[in-house]
Design a protein around this motif. Sequence first.
Motif, short mmCIF file in Angstrom:
data_model
loop_
_atom_site.label_atom_id
_atom_site.label_comp_id
_atom_site.label_asym_id
_atom_site.label_seq_id
_atom_site.Cartn_x
_atom_site.Cartn_y
_atom_site.Cartn_z
N GLU A 19 -3.10 -0.27 -12.25
CA GLU A 19 -3.77 -1.50 -12.64
C GLU A 19 -4.32 -2.29 -11.45
OE1 GLU A 19 -4.31 -2.45 -15.86
OE2 GLU A 19 -3.45 -0.49 -16.38
N ILE A 20 -3.82 -2.02 -10.27
CA ILE A 20 -4.22 -2.76 -9.07
C ILE A 20 -5.62 -2.34 -8.65
CG2 ILE A 20 -3.72 -3.15 -6.63
CD1 ILE A 20 -0.75 -2.69 -7.33
N LYS A 21 -6.45 -3.32 -8.44
CA LYS A 21 -7.82 -3.06 -7.95
C LYS A 21 -7.82 -3.32 -6.45
CE LYS A 21 -9.51 -2.69 -12.18
NZ LYS A 21 -8.57 -1.90 -12.90
N ALA A 22 -8.07 -2.28 -5.67
CA ALA A 22 -8.09 -2.39 -4.22
C ALA A 22 -8.98 -1.30 -3.65
CB ALA A 22 -6.67 -2.27 -3.65
N PRO A 23 -9.68 -1.59 -2.54
CA PRO A 23 -10.56 -0.57 -1.97
C PRO A 23 -9.79 0.63 -1.42
CG PRO A 23 -10.46 -2.49 -0.55
CD PRO A 23 -9.73 -2.84 -1.80
N ASN A 24 -8.62 0.41 -0.89
CA ASN A 24 -7.78 1.49 -0.35
C ASN A 24 -6.37 1.31 -0.88
OD1 ASN A 24 -9.79 2.57 1.47
ND2 ASN A 24 -9.50 0.71 2.65
N LYS A 25 -5.90 2.31 -1.57
CA LYS A 25 -4.53 2.26 -2.06
C LYS A 25 -4.01 3.68 -2.24
CE LYS A 25 -5.41 2.10 -7.01
NZ LYS A 25 -5.05 1.48 -8.26
N LYS A 26 -2.72 3.82 -2.12
CA LYS A 26 -2.08 5.12 -2.33
C LYS A 26 -0.63 4.87 -2.66
CE LYS A 26 -1.37 9.66 -0.34
NZ LYS A 26 -1.66 10.58 0.75
N GLU A 51 1.73 7.83 7.73
CA GLU A 51 0.40 7.80 7.11
C GLU A 51 -0.03 6.36 6.82
OE1 GLU A 51 -1.93 9.45 3.18
OE2 GLU A 51 -0.21 10.58 3.93
N ILE A 52 0.89 5.55 6.33
CA ILE A 52 0.58 4.13 6.07
C ILE A 52 0.21 3.44 7.37
CG2 ILE A 52 1.59 1.92 5.39
CD1 ILE A 52 3.32 3.62 3.37
N ASN A 53 0.97 3.70 8.42
CA ASN A 53 0.71 3.08 9.72
C ASN A 53 -0.64 3.50 10.29
OD1 ASN A 53 1.57 1.43 12.01
ND2 ASN A 53 1.62 3.39 13.10
N SER A 54 -1.00 4.76 10.13
CA SER A 54 -2.28 5.22 10.67
C SER A 54 -3.45 4.58 9.95
CB SER A 54 -2.37 6.74 10.62
OG SER A 54 -2.52 7.19 9.29
N VAL A 55 -3.32 4.31 8.68
CA VAL A 55 -4.38 3.63 7.94
C VAL A 55 -4.52 2.20 8.42
CG1 VAL A 55 -5.06 2.76 5.66
CG2 VAL A 55 -4.17 5.08 5.90
N GLU A 56 -3.40 1.52 8.64
CA GLU A 56 -3.42 0.15 9.10
C GLU A 56 -4.05 0.05 10.50
OE1 GLU A 56 -2.52 -2.69 7.49
OE2 GLU A 56 -2.30 -1.41 5.75
N VAL A 57 -3.74 0.99 11.36
CA VAL A 57 -4.24 0.97 12.73
C VAL A 57 -5.74 1.29 12.75
CG1 VAL A 57 -4.12 2.17 14.96
CG2 VAL A 57 -2.02 1.53 13.76
#
Length: 59
Positions: A19-26, A51-57
């Motif tokens: 249900e969450i609308k977001a451009p990037n989510k996993k 993987e989460i950290n690499s997306v944030e960076v």
Amino acid sequence: MGGNDWQTPYTIAQKYFEEIKAPNKKIFIIPDAGHMTMMEQPDLFFNALSEINSVEVNN
């Protein structure tokens, strides 16, 4: 989330996640783990955090 977690079942979280609308989510569902994913599947938990950290960076 642990795929075998009885305290916080991933199926409920997965429905909410959809249900969450977001451009990037996993969503990360760790197989063969319960509520303590970091202790039951430490390598898979670390991989998910990495993987989460690499997306944030990179963003």
